[in-house]
Motif scaffolding. Structure first.
Motif, mmCIF file in Angstrom:
data_model
loop_
_atom_site.group_PDB
_atom_site.id
_atom_site.type_symbol
_atom_site.label_atom_id
_atom_site.label_comp_id
_atom_site.label_asym_id
_atom_site.label_seq_id
_atom_site.Cartn_x
_atom_site.Cartn_y
_atom_site.Cartn_z
ATOM 1 N N SER A 172 -11.482 -11.071 11.722
ATOM 2 C CA SER A 172 -11.257 -12.391 12.316
ATOM 3 C C SER A 172 -9.800 -12.833 12.313
ATOM 4 O O SER A 172 -9.451 -13.820 12.966
ATOM 5 N N ASP A 173 -8.933 -12.140 11.580
ATOM 6 C CA ASP A 173 -7.511 -12.501 11.571
ATOM 7 C C ASP A 173 -6.701 -11.276 11.168
ATOM 8 O O ASP A 173 -7.236 -10.239 10.790
ATOM 9 N N GLU A 174 -5.385 -11.405 11.242
ATOM 10 C CA GLU A 174 -4.508 -10.249 10.998
ATOM 11 C C GLU A 174 -4.561 -9.794 9.536
ATOM 12 O O GLU A 174 -4.448 -8.602 9.255
ATOM 13 N N GLU A 175 -4.729 -10.734 8.611
ATOM 14 C CA GLU A 175 -4.823 -10.344 7.195
ATOM 15 C C GLU A 175 -6.020 -9.425 6.963
ATOM 16 O O GLU A 175 -5.903 -8.374 6.323
ATOM 17 N N ARG A 176 -7.175 -9.806 7.514
ATOM 18 C CA ARG A 176 -8.365 -8.976 7.360
ATOM 19 C C ARG A 176 -8.253 -7.676 8.157
ATOM 20 O O ARG A 176 -8.732 -6.638 7.727
ATOM 21 N N ALA A 177 -7.594 -7.747 9.312
ATOM 22 C CA ALA A 177 -7.393 -6.542 10.110
ATOM 23 C C ALA A 177 -6.537 -5.535 9.349
ATOM 24 O O ALA A 177 -6.814 -4.327 9.348
ATOM 25 N N THR A 178 -5.499 -6.020 8.703
ATOM 26 C CA THR A 178 -4.651 -5.132 7.894
ATOM 27 C C THR A 178 -5.450 -4.495 6.773
ATOM 28 O O THR A 178 -5.316 -3.297 6.483
ATOM 29 N N TRP A 179 -6.315 -5.286 6.149
ATOM 30 C CA TRP A 179 -7.118 -4.788 5.028
ATOM 31 C C TRP A 179 -8.081 -3.697 5.486
ATOM 32 O O TRP A 179 -8.179 -2.646 4.842
ATOM 33 N N VAL A 180 -8.781 -3.889 6.593
ATOM 34 C CA VAL A 180 -9.750 -2.876 7.017
ATOM 35 C C VAL A 180 -9.051 -1.614 7.513
ATOM 36 O O VAL A 180 -9.594 -0.514 7.382
ATOM 37 N N ARG A 181 -7.829 -1.763 8.040
ATOM 38 C CA ARG A 181 -7.067 -0.561 8.411
ATOM 39 C C ARG A 181 -6.679 0.227 7.164
ATOM 40 O O ARG A 181 -6.688 1.465 7.169
ATOM 41 N N MET A 182 -6.369 -0.479 6.086
ATOM 42 C CA MET A 182 -6.062 0.193 4.825
ATOM 43 C C MET A 182 -7.279 0.964 4.298
ATOM 44 O O MET A 182 -7.128 2.004 3.641
ATOM 45 N N LEU A 183 -8.462 0.470 4.605
ATOM 46 C CA LEU A 183 -9.684 1.128 4.146
ATOM 47 C C LEU A 183 -10.122 2.270 5.056
ATOM 48 O O LEU A 183 -11.089 2.967 4.734
ATOM 49 N N GLY A 184 -9.439 2.458 6.183
ATOM 50 C CA GLY A 184 -9.738 3.624 7.000
ATOM 51 C C GLY A 184 -9.997 3.380 8.470
ATOM 52 O O GLY A 184 -10.118 4.335 9.240
ATOM 53 N N ALA A 185 -10.098 2.118 8.906
ATOM 54 C CA ALA A 185 -10.355 1.860 10.329
ATOM 55 C C ALA A 185 -9.135 2.243 11.167
ATOM 56 O O ALA A 185 -8.004 1.879 10.832
ATOM 57 N N GLU A 186 -9.359 2.984 12.255
ATOM 58 C CA GLU A 186 -8.260 3.352 13.149
ATOM 59 C C GLU A 186 -7.880 2.222 14.084
ATOM 60 O O GLU A 186 -6.712 2.114 14.498
ATOM 61 N N HIS A 187 -8.844 1.383 14.466
ATOM 62 C CA HIS A 187 -8.593 0.280 15.400
ATOM 63 C C HIS A 187 -9.303 -0.973 14.893
ATOM 64 O O HIS A 187 -10.344 -0.891 14.223
ATOM 65 N N THR A 188 -8.755 -2.134 15.233
ATOM 66 C CA THR A 188 -9.414 -3.399 14.913
ATOM 67 C C THR A 188 -9.493 -4.257 16.162
ATOM 68 O O THR A 188 -8.618 -4.187 17.045
ATOM 69 N N VAL A 189 -10.541 -5.073 16.233
ATOM 70 C CA VAL A 189 -10.714 -6.055 17.303
ATOM 71 C C VAL A 189 -11.110 -7.373 16.660
ATOM 72 O O VAL A 189 -11.691 -7.387 15.567
ATOM 73 N N ASN A 190 -10.782 -8.462 17.318
ATOM 74 C CA ASN A 190 -11.043 -9.791 16.756
ATOM 75 C C ASN A 190 -12.305 -10.376 17.390
ATOM 76 O O ASN A 190 -12.316 -10.693 18.582
ATOM 77 N N HIS A 191 -13.359 -10.516 16.585
ATOM 78 C CA HIS A 191 -14.630 -10.998 17.132
ATOM 79 C C HIS A 191 -14.609 -12.499 17.421
ATOM 80 O O HIS A 191 -15.564 -13.020 17.982
ATOM 81 N N ARG A 192 -13.540 -13.178 17.059
ATOM 82 C CA ARG A 192 -13.437 -14.611 17.357
ATOM 83 C C ARG A 192 -12.701 -14.874 18.670
ATOM 84 O O ARG A 192 -12.670 -16.013 19.139
#
Length: 327
Positions: A172-192
């Motif tokens: 939902s925001d860049e802070e969480r996007a950064t966190w999930v990328r650290m956990l292994g996600a190659e791409h992020t999208v904002n569901h909001r």
């Protein structure tokens, strides 16, 4: 012998002394050292009758075993997510079937161990039992709800066990996007943001092969657009209203319920023990990390009420855990 139990009474938590049960059959009598509170706990609490002892996730020490137990012995450190048809983990001593219990990782605290079982079982069963993924799988997985407890574990499992799978995760925001990328996600999208489907297709132009869906309400049209023909979706909630939109592409929908095996006493109940043992090994090898948002101590009615309020707020990144007892 009696022990402290925290049950529901007139829609609030109340402490009381209850008789400590004896271990029979495949049961372990576990001295609970830590518990975590999940959205499921909060949902169940709303309809719980007086006297109900809630709680699923727990970690503790085996104090006694039933005559049919072969997997553990007194003194062992264990973790588990329990069952929905038995008294829960919000008590000092609890009976739990050995076949749905795993060894607690030796390298983490009781609180960290208690943060693992429910989310690990849900993530593992979704990926392996329902989507059929393994180390040879190639394709793209969309994780809707990646910043929840299950999502955090799922991203790490895919990173370590399914290296050829590309992950698109919602945040939902860049802070969480950064966190999930650290956990292994190659791409992020904002569901909001508007038009989630366009965001997904921008990073996966041919669509995705699989979806893990923790937030399904209103997502039917989106899934119909972004999932490839004959793709698979595994859902953990009951929010999807329109399954017909998936039919034209032959998209399969799977329900994940980590309580299905213990509730129905399936012949393969012991698979939950095995997967938890694998999770413990991953943690000990520093390949999987429990994520705790807040730890409260001791385990009592007051802190349990606080934990439910935090989880009900829906903004905690990671698990809310209670540990220790007042002597």
């Amino acid at each position: 012998m009696t022990h402290l139990s925290i049950g529901v009474q007139s829609s609030r938590f109340v402490e009381r002394e209850v008789e400590t049960p004896a271990a029979t059959g495949h049961d372990l009598l576990v001295e609970v050292e830590a518990v975590s509170v999940n959205p499921l706990d909060v949902a169940v609490a709303g309809g719980a009758g007086d006297g109900t002892v809630l709680g699923f996730d727990a970690a503790g020490t085996v104090r006694a075993v039933g005559p049919d137990v072969t997997l553990f012995r007194p003194g062992d450190r264990v973790m588990y997510a329990g069952q929905i048809d038995r008294p829960g983990s919000n008590q000092r001593y609890q009976l739990v079937d050995e076949r749905i219990t795993g060894p607690a990782p030796r390298t983490v605290s009781w609180a960290e161990a208690a943060a693992l079982p429910l989310t690990s079982i849900t993530a593992w069963e979704s990926l392996v039992d329902h989507l059929g993924l393994d180390e040879h799988s190639e394709g793209t997985l969309l994780v809707v709800g990646a910043t929840g407890g299950v999502g955090y574990v799922m991203l790490q499992l895919v990173e370590e066990l399914m290296p050829k799978v590309t992950v698109v995760a919602t945040a939902s925001d860049e802070e969480r996007a950064t966190w999930v990328r650290m956990l292994g996600a190659e791409h992020t999208v904002n569901h909001r943001e508007p038009d989630l489907a366009e965001q997904i297709l921008e990073v996966a132009p041919e669509g995705v092969d699989w979806v893990f869906s923790a937030h399904s309400r209103g997502m039917g049209q989106t899934y119909a657009r972004v999932v490839k023909p004959f793709g698979h979706i595994v859902g953990v909630d009951a929010g999807l209203e329109d399954f017909q939109v998936l039919k034209i592409k032959g998209i399969a929908w799977h329900w994940e319920s980590m309580f299905a095996r213990p509730l129905h006493r399936t012949p393969d109940m012991v698979e939950q023990h095995r997967l938890l043992a694998h999770v413990a090994t991953l943690v000990e090898d520093d390949l999987l990390e429990p994520v705790i948002a807040q730890e409260l101590s001791p385990i009592n009615a007051e802190n349990l009420t606080r934990a439910h309020e935090i989880v009900r707020g829906g903004r905690s990144a990671g698990k809310v855990v209670l540990s220790g007892w007042e002597e």
